[in-house]
Design a protein around this motif. Structure first.
Motif, mmCIF file in Angstrom:
data_model
loop_
_atom_site.group_PDB
_atom_site.id
_atom_site.type_symbol
_atom_site.label_atom_id
_atom_site.label_comp_id
_atom_site.label_asym_id
_atom_site.label_seq_id
_atom_site.Cartn_x
_atom_site.Cartn_y
_atom_site.Cartn_z
ATOM 1 N N ARG A 17 20.865 -66.000 -19.617
ATOM 2 C CA ARG A 17 20.305 -66.195 -18.317
ATOM 3 C C ARG A 17 21.479 -66.566 -17.321
ATOM 4 N N ASN A 18 21.421 -66.196 -16.008
ATOM 5 C CA ASN A 18 22.067 -66.914 -14.996
ATOM 6 C C ASN A 18 21.251 -67.538 -14.241
ATOM 7 N N SER A 19 21.204 -68.835 -14.047
ATOM 8 C CA SER A 19 20.415 -69.643 -13.004
ATOM 9 C C SER A 19 20.576 -69.002 -11.649
ATOM 10 N N GLU A 20 21.439 -68.509 -11.297
ATOM 11 C CA GLU A 20 21.319 -67.979 -9.928
ATOM 12 C C GLU A 20 20.846 -66.282 -9.718
ATOM 13 N N LYS A 21 20.847 -65.915 -10.853
ATOM 14 C CA LYS A 21 20.468 -64.552 -10.952
ATOM 15 C C LYS A 21 18.959 -64.207 -11.556
ATOM 16 N N VAL A 22 18.399 -62.865 -11.115
ATOM 17 C CA VAL A 22 17.304 -62.745 -11.962
ATOM 18 C C VAL A 22 17.590 -61.839 -13.114
ATOM 19 N N THR A 23 17.162 -61.962 -14.345
ATOM 20 C CA THR A 23 17.285 -61.477 -15.482
ATOM 21 C C THR A 23 16.182 -60.135 -15.690
ATOM 22 N N MET A 24 16.804 -59.092 -15.754
ATOM 23 C CA MET A 24 15.922 -57.922 -15.967
ATOM 24 C C MET A 24 16.347 -57.358 -17.343
ATOM 25 N N SER A 25 15.478 -57.077 -18.189
ATOM 26 C CA SER A 25 15.893 -56.507 -19.622
ATOM 27 C C SER A 25 15.270 -55.114 -19.876
ATOM 28 N N LEU A 26 15.916 -54.141 -20.052
ATOM 29 C CA LEU A 26 15.388 -52.816 -20.393
ATOM 30 C C LEU A 26 15.397 -52.536 -21.897
ATOM 31 N N TYR A 27 13.918 -52.576 -22.240
ATOM 32 C CA TYR A 27 13.745 -52.192 -23.851
ATOM 33 C C TYR A 27 13.504 -50.531 -23.863
ATOM 34 N N TYR A 28 14.507 -49.962 -24.585
ATOM 35 C CA TYR A 28 14.306 -48.470 -24.677
ATOM 36 C C TYR A 28 14.833 -47.839 -25.812
ATOM 37 N N GLU A 29 14.586 -46.562 -25.939
ATOM 38 C CA GLU A 29 15.351 -45.862 -27.107
ATOM 39 C C GLU A 29 15.946 -44.690 -26.578
ATOM 40 N N SER A 30 16.857 -44.094 -27.268
ATOM 41 C CA SER A 30 18.065 -43.416 -26.802
ATOM 42 C C SER A 30 17.758 -42.037 -26.320
ATOM 43 N N LEU A 31 16.554 -41.477 -27.134
ATOM 44 C CA LEU A 31 16.081 -40.080 -26.946
ATOM 45 C C LEU A 31 14.578 -40.022 -26.220
ATOM 46 N N CYS A 32 14.155 -40.998 -25.870
ATOM 47 C CA CYS A 32 12.794 -40.847 -24.983
ATOM 48 C C CYS A 32 13.390 -40.169 -23.681
ATOM 49 N N PRO A 33 12.722 -39.097 -23.222
ATOM 50 C CA PRO A 33 13.264 -38.520 -22.072
ATOM 51 C C PRO A 33 13.074 -39.232 -20.750
ATOM 52 N N TYR A 34 11.984 -40.286 -20.793
ATOM 53 C CA TYR A 34 11.887 -41.195 -19.573
ATOM 54 C C TYR A 34 12.718 -42.248 -19.603
ATOM 55 N N CYS A 35 13.283 -42.730 -20.614
ATOM 56 C CA CYS A 35 14.241 -43.655 -20.974
ATOM 57 C C CYS A 35 15.806 -43.140 -20.225
ATOM 58 N N SER A 36 15.718 -41.988 -20.649
ATOM 59 C CA SER A 36 17.073 -41.226 -20.185
ATOM 60 C C SER A 36 17.173 -41.095 -18.804
ATOM 61 N N SER A 37 15.811 -40.618 -18.225
ATOM 62 C CA SER A 37 15.707 -40.326 -16.594
ATOM 63 C C SER A 37 15.812 -41.583 -15.994
ATOM 64 N N PHE A 38 15.485 -42.853 -16.425
ATOM 65 C CA PHE A 38 15.612 -44.209 -15.701
ATOM 66 C C PHE A 38 16.677 -44.655 -15.787
ATOM 67 N N ILE A 39 17.583 -44.334 -16.933
ATOM 68 C CA ILE A 39 18.992 -44.667 -16.959
ATOM 69 C C ILE A 39 19.873 -44.053 -16.074
ATOM 70 N N VAL A 40 19.837 -42.688 -16.243
ATOM 71 C CA VAL A 40 20.912 -41.837 -15.146
ATOM 72 C C VAL A 40 20.268 -41.666 -13.960
ATOM 73 N N GLY A 41 19.161 -42.448 -13.354
ATOM 74 C CA GLY A 41 18.537 -42.048 -12.255
ATOM 75 C C GLY A 41 18.665 -43.421 -11.510
ATOM 76 N N PRO A 42 17.331 -44.125 -11.399
ATOM 77 C CA PRO A 42 17.262 -45.414 -10.505
ATOM 78 C C PRO A 42 18.291 -46.593 -11.002
ATOM 79 N N LEU A 43 18.590 -46.638 -12.349
ATOM 80 C CA LEU A 43 19.317 -47.785 -12.828
ATOM 81 C C LEU A 43 20.751 -47.611 -12.421
ATOM 82 N N ALA A 44 21.469 -46.152 -12.647
ATOM 83 C CA ALA A 44 22.630 -45.712 -12.208
ATOM 84 C C ALA A 44 22.845 -46.030 -10.722
#
Length: 263
Positions: free
Chosen positions: A45-72
């Motif tokens: 953790r970084n005391s000055e930042k908000v920690t966000m963790s993404l728990y995912y699997e590589s071939l779930c299509p919704y994980c892929s869409s989330f990674i290459v879209g909003p997160l990118a």
């Protein structure tokens, strides 16, 4: 005074012996100390930042869409000045006997989960490992997709990353140990994860509202001033009916591809 040469010889012999005898506190001994149990893994953790963790699997299509879209997209904004983003590949995998891993979408998913974990480990810089993972997700899920190994090796070459180091990480078993640690972390989530993507912001799971993560990150940040991205996304929400379908549930049927296992 005749004994002085003998005394000098004895002192010199003792000093030489002390310098050349191996010490039990050598670097070799330190390296042999057992690693702490994976259950004791602490989320950085970084005391000055908000920690966000993404728990995912590589071939779930919704994980892929989330990674290459909003997160990118968000990686290119000023939200990163307040965000500590973590990627945790494991998802809905199941640990079987003899440490075999069964993945929801088959053997390729197990393989790519480990490759992702190796990249995260070898490339601590977020943009480096994120861009690699984004590239692999894009290539493998494209209509004219390539094989799992061909996809990640092409991305590694394109981004000028240490391909041989990533391969060695996988072949040596280090990558599997890394992904097993991810499994321990995922399995100890409270509340337990029910599907992926499973997004957690400072210990608070976003559940089906994960696509609205910017709102929660901005809300969790205690510093001032807020990034401009927070102002532009204030009070934004997503359609719940759509979101409920945009996940891979842990209870869903698993792929029959080699029973999706990695030894």
């Amino acid at each position: 005074m005749g004994s002085s040469p003998l005394l000098s010889f004895l002192v010199l012999t003792y000093l030489v012996f002390m310098f050349v005898t191996p010490s039990h506190s050598s670097e070799y001994d330190v390296a042999q100390e057992p690693a702490p149990p994976v259950t004791s893994r602490k989320i950085p953790r970084n005391s000055e930042k908000v920690t966000m963790s993404l728990y995912y699997e590589s071939l779930c299509p919704y994980c892929s869409s989330f990674i290459v879209g909003p997160l990118a997209h968000v990686l290119e904004t000023d939200l990163m000045t307040i965000l500590n983003l973590r990627l945790v590949p494991w998802g809905n995998a199941i640990l079987g006997s003899n440490n075999t891993i069964e993945c929801q979408h088959g053997g390729d998913e197990c393989y790519l989960n480990i490759i992702h974990a190796c990249a995260i480990h070898l490339l601590p810089d977020l943009k480096q490992h994120f861009n690699f993972i984004k590239c692999v997700e894009k290539l493998y899920t494209a209509p004219d997709r390539k094989g799992a190994q061909e996809s990640w090796e092409e991305c590694s070459g394109k981004l000028r990353l240490p391909t041989q180091s990533i391969k060695k990480c996988y072949d040596s078993g280090v990558g599997k140990e890394l992904v097993l640690q991810n499994g321990k972390e995922t399995d100890h989530l409270k509340p337990a994860h029910e599907y992926v993507p499973w997004v957690v912001v400072d210990d608070t799971p976003l559940l089906d509202d994960y696509e609205n993560f910017i709102h929660y990150v901005c809300k969790a940040y205690k510093g001032k001033p807020l990034p401009r991205t927070c102002s532009s996304r204030r009070n934004t929400s997503i359609n719940k009916d759509t979101s409920l379908q945009s996940v891979c549930h842990a209870s869903e049927a698993r792929s029959g591809d080699s029973q999706g296992s990695t030894r």
